[in-house]
Design a protein around this motif. Sequence first.
Motif, mmCIF file in Angstrom:
data_model
loop_
_atom_site.group_PDB
_atom_site.id
_atom_site.type_symbol
_atom_site.label_atom_id
_atom_site.label_comp_id
_atom_site.label_asym_id
_atom_site.label_seq_id
_atom_site.Cartn_x
_atom_site.Cartn_y
_atom_site.Cartn_z
ATOM 1 N N THR A 170 0.850 -1.193 0.000
ATOM 2 C CA THR A 170 0.000 0.000 0.000
ATOM 3 C C THR A 170 0.882 1.238 0.000
ATOM 4 O O THR A 170 1.689 1.434 0.912
ATOM 5 N N THR A 171 0.729 2.058 -1.043
ATOM 6 C CA THR A 171 1.543 3.266 -1.196
ATOM 7 C C THR A 171 0.644 4.494 -1.201
ATOM 8 O O THR A 171 -0.587 4.386 -1.207
ATOM 9 N N ASN A 172 1.252 5.673 -1.252
ATOM 10 C CA ASN A 172 0.474 6.904 -1.306
ATOM 11 C C ASN A 172 -0.259 7.072 -2.629
ATOM 12 O O ASN A 172 -1.163 7.888 -2.743
ATOM 13 N N LEU A 173 0.090 6.285 -3.657
ATOM 14 C CA LEU A 173 -0.597 6.350 -4.952
ATOM 15 C C LEU A 173 -1.521 5.150 -5.176
ATOM 16 O O LEU A 173 -2.010 4.947 -6.273
ATOM 17 N N GLY A 174 -1.728 4.351 -4.153
ATOM 18 C CA GLY A 174 -2.614 3.192 -4.287
ATOM 19 C C GLY A 174 -1.889 1.898 -3.942
ATOM 20 O O GLY A 174 -0.724 1.894 -3.548
ATOM 21 N N LYS A 175 -2.633 0.800 -4.115
ATOM 22 C CA LYS A 175 -2.075 -0.507 -3.781
ATOM 23 C C LYS A 175 -1.420 -1.136 -5.003
ATOM 24 O O LYS A 175 -1.903 -1.009 -6.126
ATOM 25 N N VAL A 176 -0.320 -1.827 -4.735
ATOM 26 C CA VAL A 176 0.415 -2.522 -5.783
ATOM 27 C C VAL A 176 0.594 -3.957 -5.327
ATOM 28 O O VAL A 176 0.864 -4.220 -4.157
ATOM 29 N N ARG A 177 0.421 -4.883 -6.264
ATOM 30 C CA ARG A 177 0.643 -6.302 -5.945
ATOM 31 C C ARG A 177 1.944 -6.738 -6.602
ATOM 32 O O ARG A 177 2.096 -6.611 -7.816
ATOM 33 N N ILE A 178 2.880 -7.211 -5.797
ATOM 34 C CA ILE A 178 4.153 -7.698 -6.333
ATOM 35 C C ILE A 178 4.193 -9.219 -6.214
ATOM 36 O O ILE A 178 3.639 -9.790 -5.279
ATOM 37 N N THR A 179 4.796 -9.855 -7.195
ATOM 38 C CA THR A 179 4.913 -11.312 -7.211
ATOM 39 C C THR A 179 6.370 -11.700 -7.068
ATOM 40 O O THR A 179 7.220 -11.223 -7.824
ATOM 41 N N LEU A 180 6.643 -12.562 -6.108
ATOM 42 C CA LEU A 180 7.996 -13.083 -5.900
ATOM 43 C C LEU A 180 8.034 -14.532 -6.351
ATOM 44 O O LEU A 180 7.073 -15.280 -6.144
ATOM 45 N N VAL A 181 9.127 -14.924 -6.985
ATOM 46 C CA VAL A 181 9.337 -16.317 -7.375
ATOM 47 C C VAL A 181 10.657 -16.787 -6.778
ATOM 48 O O VAL A 181 11.537 -15.986 -6.480
ATOM 49 N N LYS A 182 10.746 -18.099 -6.633
ATOM 50 C CA LYS A 182 11.983 -18.663 -6.092
ATOM 51 C C LYS A 182 12.971 -18.847 -7.242
ATOM 52 O O LYS A 182 12.706 -19.573 -8.198
ATOM 53 N N ALA A 183 14.087 -18.178 -7.156
ATOM 54 C CA ALA A 183 15.111 -18.241 -8.207
ATOM 55 C C ALA A 183 15.861 -19.567 -8.107
ATOM 56 O O ALA A 183 15.796 -20.260 -7.092
ATOM 57 N N PRO A 184 16.594 -19.937 -9.178
ATOM 58 C CA PRO A 184 17.373 -21.184 -9.145
ATOM 59 C C PRO A 184 18.375 -21.255 -7.993
ATOM 60 O O PRO A 184 18.703 -22.337 -7.521
ATOM 61 N N ASP A 185 18.846 -20.086 -7.513
ATOM 62 C CA ASP A 185 19.802 -20.103 -6.399
ATOM 63 C C ASP A 185 19.105 -20.249 -5.042
ATOM 64 O O ASP A 185 19.757 -20.226 -4.000
ATOM 65 N N GLY A 186 17.773 -20.393 -5.050
ATOM 66 C CA GLY A 186 17.019 -20.610 -3.818
ATOM 67 C C GLY A 186 16.537 -19.331 -3.157
ATOM 68 O O GLY A 186 15.808 -19.378 -2.178
ATOM 69 N N LYS A 187 16.916 -18.166 -3.695
ATOM 70 C CA LYS A 187 16.495 -16.892 -3.109
ATOM 71 C C LYS A 187 15.190 -16.433 -3.755
ATOM 72 O O LYS A 187 14.937 -16.703 -4.928
ATOM 73 N N TRP A 188 14.383 -15.718 -2.996
ATOM 74 C CA TRP A 188 13.137 -15.152 -3.511
ATOM 75 C C TRP A 188 13.441 -13.810 -4.152
ATOM 76 O O TRP A 188 14.179 -13.014 -3.612
ATOM 77 N N ARG A 189 12.861 -13.586 -5.349
ATOM 78 C CA ARG A 189 13.079 -12.327 -6.042
ATOM 79 C C ARG A 189 11.766 -11.830 -6.637
ATOM 80 O O ARG A 189 10.916 -12.622 -7.025
ATOM 81 N N VAL A 190 11.633 -10.510 -6.749
ATOM 82 C CA VAL A 190 10.436 -9.919 -7.342
ATOM 83 C C VAL A 190 10.477 -10.150 -8.847
ATOM 84 O O VAL A 190 11.482 -9.873 -9.506
#
Length: 197
Positions: A170-190
């Motif tokens: 939730t930002t001052n310009l409205g709500k944003v939905r971000i999607t994270l996926v698990k990268a091959p190195d095991g870390k989560w990234r947007v």
Amino acid sequence: MPIRTNRGRAAVYRRLWGWPLRSPRHLAASIIIFVVLVVSLGVIIPKVLDRKPADPAAGQSSTSSQGTQVGQLPSSSTSLPTKEPAPSNSAKAAPPAVDAQLTAELWAETWIKPPPGNDVDKWLKELEEYTTPEFLAQMATIDPRNVPNKLVDKVKAVKSTTSSIDYEVTTNLGKVRITLVKAPDGKWRVNSYTKAD
């Protein structure tokens, strides 16, 4: 004992199969013909079987489907294209990972605070640690001056599976939905973001 004659089908077959054995020259010619036939079939059959109908959508530009201007948040009906595999419907629901929550929060805080002078390169360099390379390349077209500059509420998980997690920011310009996926190195990234309803 059967009588062998020079008439009938058996005699014709005997002549055909016996021809390569009549002389070394006949044998060599038979082997060459057989090899040429096998190689020809090996080349022709895969070409015939691999023919696929042309995909009319393949030639269309991906920018025409986005419908967003540089620096604007995409509408809720569209999402930025990505090369990362889309989460499948068969992915099992799972509680959001703690490290994914942290990545989402750090990405959101970095996203809303571009460096002085709105230097896109510095901004992207700061986001690089939390963003997939494909999505980072797409973000290069965004003007940092047009992104929200304040987080109004905490980053909340909305939908979570074993391979991807959606967070609401939730930002001052409205709500944003971000999607994270698990990268091959095991870390989560947007991997993408869209304007939420």
